[in-house]
Write a protein that holds these residues in place. Structure first.
Motif, PDB file in Angstrom:
ATOM      1  N   MET A   1      25.195  36.022  35.555  1.00 61.01           N
ATOM      2  CA  MET A   1      26.229  35.387  35.465  1.00 61.01           C
ATOM      3  C   MET A   1      26.849  35.349  34.819  1.00 61.01           C
ATOM      4  O   MET A   1      27.215  35.677  33.796  1.00 61.01           O
ATOM      5  N   ALA A   2      27.965  35.994  35.387  1.00 60.01           N
ATOM      6  CA  ALA A   2      29.798  36.503  33.979  1.00 60.01           C
ATOM      7  C   ALA A   2      30.677  35.165  33.440  1.00 60.01           C
ATOM      8  O   ALA A   2      29.993  34.276  34.002  1.00 60.01           O
ATOM      9  N   PRO A   3      30.594  35.413  32.115  1.00 56.09           N
ATOM     10  CA  PRO A   3      31.885  34.300  31.722  1.00 56.09           C
ATOM     11  C   PRO A   3      32.845  34.349  32.288  1.00 56.09           C
ATOM     12  O   PRO A   3      33.455  34.571  32.780  1.00 56.09           O
ATOM     13  N   ARG A   4      33.250  32.569  32.931  1.00 56.45           N
ATOM     14  CA  ARG A   4      33.922  32.307  33.579  1.00 56.45           C
ATOM     15  C   ARG A   4      35.257  31.745  32.289  1.00 56.45           C
ATOM     16  O   ARG A   4      35.039  31.025  31.363  1.00 56.45           O
ATOM     17  N   PHE A   5      36.439  31.771  32.336  1.00 53.27           N
ATOM     18  CA  PHE A   5      37.594  31.243  31.876  1.00 53.27           C
ATOM     19  C   PHE A   5      39.030  30.285  33.149  1.00 53.27           C
ATOM     20  O   PHE A   5      38.766  30.915  33.695  1.00 53.27           O
ATOM     21  N   PHE A  42      39.335  31.377  36.958  1.00 52.32           N
ATOM     22  CA  PHE A  42      39.573  30.991  37.713  1.00 52.32           C
ATOM     23  C   PHE A  42      41.267  30.159  37.770  1.00 52.32           C
ATOM     24  O   PHE A  42      40.942  29.902  36.117  1.00 52.32           O
ATOM     25  N   ASP A  43      41.480  28.825  38.557  1.00 49.71           N
ATOM     26  CA  ASP A  43      42.916  29.031  38.801  1.00 49.71           C
ATOM     27  C   ASP A  43      43.089  27.280  38.685  1.00 49.71           C
ATOM     28  O   ASP A  43      43.504  26.438  38.312  1.00 49.71           O
ATOM     29  N   GLY A  44      41.956  26.973  38.544  1.00 50.87           N
ATOM     30  CA  GLY A  44      41.576  25.621  38.444  1.00 50.87           C
ATOM     31  C   GLY A  44      42.457  24.929  39.843  1.00 50.87           C
ATOM     32  O   GLY A  44      41.907  23.159  40.205  1.00 50.87           O
ATOM     33  N   ARG A  45      42.740  25.369  40.879  1.00 47.58           N
ATOM     34  CA  ARG A  45      43.099  24.811  41.881  1.00 47.58           C
ATOM     35  C   ARG A  45      42.060  26.021  43.397  1.00 47.58           C
ATOM     36  O   ARG A  45      42.660  25.356  44.715  1.00 47.58           O
ATOM     37  N   GLY A  46      41.688  26.569  43.193  1.00 42.91           N
ATOM     38  CA  GLY A  46      39.919  26.790  44.168  1.00 42.91           C
ATOM     39  C   GLY A  46      40.219  28.127  44.093  1.00 42.91           C
ATOM     40  O   GLY A  46      39.169  28.663  45.060  1.00 42.91           O
ATOM     41  N   SER A  66      39.476  41.785  42.082  1.00 43.15           N
ATOM     42  CA  SER A  66      39.630  41.213  43.206  1.00 43.15           C
ATOM     43  C   SER A  66      39.838  39.882  43.485  1.00 43.15           C
ATOM     44  O   SER A  66      39.417  38.971  42.335  1.00 43.15           O
ATOM     45  N   VAL A  67      40.505  39.073  44.310  1.00 42.61           N
ATOM     46  CA  VAL A  67      40.862  37.574  44.411  1.00 42.61           C
ATOM     47  C   VAL A  67      40.295  37.160  45.588  1.00 42.61           C
ATOM     48  O   VAL A  67      40.380  37.136  46.667  1.00 42.61           O
ATOM     49  N   ALA A  68      39.613  36.011  45.487  1.00 44.62           N
ATOM     50  CA  ALA A  68      38.435  35.300  46.780  1.00 44.62           C
ATOM     51  C   ALA A  68      39.057  33.409  45.832  1.00 44.62           C
ATOM     52  O   ALA A  68      38.427  33.341  44.911  1.00 44.62           O
ATOM     53  N   PRO A  69      38.698  32.715  47.299  1.00 42.71           N
ATOM     54  CA  PRO A  69      38.392  31.087  47.530  1.00 42.71           C
ATOM     55  C   PRO A  69      36.776  30.581  46.779  1.00 42.71           C
ATOM     56  O   PRO A  69      36.236  31.892  47.356  1.00 42.71           O
ATOM     57  N   SER A  70      36.714  30.172  45.795  1.00 45.46           N
ATOM     58  CA  SER A  70      35.305  29.628  45.579  1.00 45.46           C
ATOM     59  C   SER A  70      34.575  28.728  46.601  1.00 45.46           C
ATOM     60  O   SER A  70      35.185  28.492  47.723  1.00 45.46           O
ATOM     61  N   CYS A 140      29.698  25.350  35.139  1.00 46.79           N
ATOM     62  CA  CYS A 140      29.036  25.439  36.307  1.00 46.79           C
ATOM     63  C   CYS A 140      29.527  25.967  37.732  1.00 46.79           C
ATOM     64  O   CYS A 140      29.080  25.953  38.677  1.00 46.79           O
ATOM     65  N   ALA A 141      30.356  27.146  37.527  1.00 43.74           N
ATOM     66  CA  ALA A 141      31.055  27.238  37.960  1.00 43.74           C
ATOM     67  C   ALA A 141      32.144  26.945  39.427  1.00 43.74           C
ATOM     68  O   ALA A 141      31.635  27.584  40.454  1.00 43.74           O
ATOM     69  N   ARG A 142      31.768  25.791  39.041  1.00 44.74           N
ATOM     70  CA  ARG A 142      33.453  25.163  39.837  1.00 44.74           C
ATOM     71  C   ARG A 142      35.632  25.715  39.516  1.00 44.74           C
ATOM     72  O   ARG A 142      34.981  26.521  38.360  1.00 44.74           O
ATOM     73  N   SER A 143      35.996  26.311  40.438  1.00 45.48           N
ATOM     74  CA  SER A 143      36.879  26.955  40.108  1.00 45.48           C
ATOM     75  C   SER A 143      38.299  25.669  40.945  1.00 45.48           C
ATOM     76  O   SER A 143      39.400  25.846  40.628  1.00 45.48           O
ATOM     77  N   LEU A 144      37.491  24.983  41.107  1.00 43.51           N
ATOM     78  CA  LEU A 144      38.741  23.294  41.566  1.00 43.51           C
ATOM     79  C   LEU A 144      38.044  22.569  40.598  1.00 43.51           C
ATOM     80  O   LEU A 144      37.110  21.985  40.625  1.00 43.51           O
ATOM     81  N   ILE A 145      39.191  22.568  39.035  1.00 43.58           N
ATOM     82  CA  ILE A 145      39.221  21.644  39.014  1.00 43.58           C
ATOM     83  C   ILE A 145      39.493  20.025  38.489  1.00 43.58           C
ATOM     84  O   ILE A 145      40.277  19.594  39.524  1.00 43.58           O
TER      85      ILE A 145
END
Length: 239
Positions: A1-5, A42-46, A66-70, A140-145
């Motif tokens: 899995m690629a690092p997430r920021f 990820f933007d914290g909003r999903g 590319s951009v996509a919803p989580s 944990c690969a969530r994009s919605l904080i």
């Protein structure tokens, strides 16, 4: 899995952005990433963006591909009202509840809470709590904080955070819980020693059902997490 920021901005495909100082430092100094390595923002909003990183002497740039919803959010909306406990225990609860898909966390002092917070300490702790949740999302690969709040009165916390099902965890309760096809649930968890009889009675009068989690007494840092896992198994994304 690629690092997430986590980067709080609107992502646009085929664009380039300069990473803020914190994720830039983490990528280059902590993870020792190299020119052209892949990452996920990820933007914290999903929403999340697949990108390639480019390192310069004075900045780190992300070339967004590319951009996509989580797709890692549970269909079950969960709220955890957690009584104020020691910082070590609370950090653990916040981190693991985030991993378990919690939607909102509300910290509230209870009669038996040993930890006390004045205004100055509260401001610092609230910032720390939000950082803990943010870091958990990166891992944990969530994009919605999840939303993290502090409420200084239990009654207000209970009233303002009601869901389709509302449960107060109490060792003296007579039964466990079954959520059926519920789409949202709120759990209220006491501190070390649990909620007082008066607090449980207050919750009951406000429409909260007393619920039990098995025959053993669970610690405060275990109870809410166990309840979230059971809820996700019954009608969330653990099924």
């Amino acid at each position: 899995m690629a690092p997430r920021f986590y980067v709080d901005c609107d992502f646009q495909p085929d664009s380039t952005l300069v990473l803020p100082e914190k994720p830039a430092h983490h990528a280059s100094r902590v993870l020792r990433m190299r020119e052209g390595d892949s990452a996920v923002l990820f933007d914290g909003r999903g929403n999340e963006a697949q990108c390639i990183l480019h390192f310069f002497s004075d900045r780190t740039e992300a070339n967004i591909l590319s951009v996509a919803p989580s797709h890692t959010e549970s269909p079950l909306k969960t709220v955890l009202i957690q009584a104020l406990v020691s910082q070590e225990k609370l950090d653990w609860i916040l981190e693991k509840a985030t991993e378990l898909g919690v939607s909102k966390l509300v910290i509230v002092p209870a009669e038996r809470s040993v930890t006390k917070l004045d205004a100055k300490r509260l401001e610092k702790r609230l910032s720390q709590w939000k950082n803990t949740v943010q870091s958990a999302c990166e891992q944990c690969a969530r994009s919605l904080i999840p939303n993290v709040q502090y409420c200084d009165q239990l009654q207000i916390a209970l009233i303002e955070n009601k869901s389709e099902r509302n449960l107060v965890l109490a060792p003296a309760a007579q039964k466990s819980f079954y959520l059926g096809n519920s789409q949202s649930v709120t759990f209220a968890v006491g501190p070390e020693g649990g909620f007082s009889a008066q607090e449980i009675e207050l919750a009951n009068t406000l429409g909260y059902e007393s619920a039990l989690l098995g025959p053993r007494v669970l610690r405060t840092e275990t109870a809410g997490l166990a309840a979230l896992a059971v809820a996700q198994s019954q009608c969330g994304d653990f099924r």
